[in-house]
Write a protein that holds these residues in place. Structure first.
Motif, PDB file in Angstrom:
ATOM      1  N   LYS A   1      32.186  42.119  35.415  1.00  0.00           N
ATOM      2  CA  LYS A   1      32.015  43.541  35.721  1.00  0.00           C
ATOM      3  C   LYS A   1      33.219  44.042  36.508  1.00  0.00           C
ATOM      4  O   LYS A   1      33.752  43.354  37.381  1.00  0.00           O
ATOM      5  N   ALA A   2      33.622  45.258  36.188  1.00  0.00           N
ATOM      6  CA  ALA A   2      34.708  45.892  36.932  1.00  0.00           C
ATOM      7  C   ALA A   2      34.263  46.091  38.387  1.00  0.00           C
ATOM      8  O   ALA A   2      33.135  46.482  38.658  1.00  0.00           O
ATOM      9  N   ALA A   3      35.164  45.805  39.311  1.00  0.00           N
ATOM     10  CA  ALA A   3      34.875  45.912  40.743  1.00  0.00           C
ATOM     11  C   ALA A   3      35.229  47.318  41.222  1.00  0.00           C
ATOM     12  O   ALA A   3      36.160  47.514  42.015  1.00  0.00           O
ATOM     13  N   ILE A   4      34.482  48.306  40.727  1.00  0.00           N
ATOM     14  CA  ILE A   4      34.794  49.687  41.056  1.00  0.00           C
ATOM     15  C   ILE A   4      34.226  50.127  42.395  1.00  0.00           C
ATOM     16  O   ILE A   4      34.421  51.272  42.813  1.00  0.00           O
ATOM     17  N   ASP A   5      33.564  49.206  43.094  1.00  0.00           N
ATOM     18  CA  ASP A   5      33.014  49.529  44.403  1.00  0.00           C
ATOM     19  C   ASP A   5      33.970  49.186  45.543  1.00  0.00           C
ATOM     20  O   ASP A   5      33.671  49.431  46.709  1.00  0.00           O
ATOM     21  N   LEU A   6      35.144  48.632  45.246  1.00  0.00           N
ATOM     22  CA  LEU A   6      36.099  48.260  46.272  1.00  0.00           C
ATOM     23  C   LEU A   6      36.809  49.472  46.843  1.00  0.00           C
ATOM     24  O   LEU A   6      37.084  50.436  46.128  1.00  0.00           O
ATOM     25  N   LYS A   7      37.118  49.420  48.123  1.00  0.00           N
ATOM     26  CA  LYS A   7      37.861  50.481  48.813  1.00  0.00           C
ATOM     27  C   LYS A   7      39.005  49.828  49.573  1.00  0.00           C
ATOM     28  O   LYS A   7      38.849  48.726  50.089  1.00  0.00           O
ATOM     29  N   PRO A   8      40.142  50.505  49.671  1.00  0.00           N
ATOM     30  CA  PRO A   8      41.245  49.925  50.444  1.00  0.00           C
ATOM     31  C   PRO A   8      40.950  49.907  51.942  1.00  0.00           C
ATOM     32  O   PRO A   8      40.147  50.643  52.432  1.00  0.00           O
TER      33      PRO A   8
END
Length: 150
Positions: A143-150
């Motif tokens: 799954k794409a890790a689209i929940d990551l934030k810098p």
């Protein structure tokens, strides 16, 4: 002009082009956006197909469809921009946030990684290569890790 002053001048011109690209995305202006690219550009962007060569009609069609999937403007912010220039070639990398309300009412707020390569054509900088990506979870889910934030 010294080499150092050329680098500074070129970096200012690249930043201006990136600002143009950013504003075109925010206002969903396909023609303004595609004018930032060289005619023979190669793009590896988030949406299919795997690659787009040149300012193909498919590129404009994909952009029009993507822009239409948002209500109103698109939030587009660039963080940690690093630019390296020479007299004819430059590249940059950054973390970019894409946000907004979709046409179905859902919210989008993701961070992507981006690398842009530039070439000076007739004294004007153009994007020659674009690569965008999101990391994926390597736990077997892919799954794409689209929940990551810098």
């Amino acid at each position: 002009m010294s080499t150092e002053s050329n680098k500074v001048k070129n970096e200012v011109l690249i930043r201006t082009l990136i600002d143009e690209l950013t504003n075109a995305i925010r206002t969903k202006d396909v023609d303004r956006l595609t004018s930032c690219y060289a005619a023979d550009t190669v793009m590896f962007v988030l949406a299919p197909p795997l690659q787009i060569k040149g300012n193909e009609g498919s590129s404009k069609k994909n952009l029009e469809e993507w822009f239409a999937s948002f209500q109103g403007s698109i939030g587009y912010e660039i963080r940690d921009l690093h630019i390296t220039t020479s007299d004819e070639v430059a590249f940059c990398y950054s973390l970019n946030q894409i946000s907004g309300t979709r046409s179905d009412g859902s919210k989008t707020d993701i961070w992507v990684r981006e690398t842009l390569c530039f070439y000076k054509i007739n004294s004007e900088w153009k994007i020659l290569h674009q690569h965008q990506s999101v990391p994926f979870y390597m736990d077997g889910s892919n799954k794409a890790a689209i929940d990551l934030k810098p």
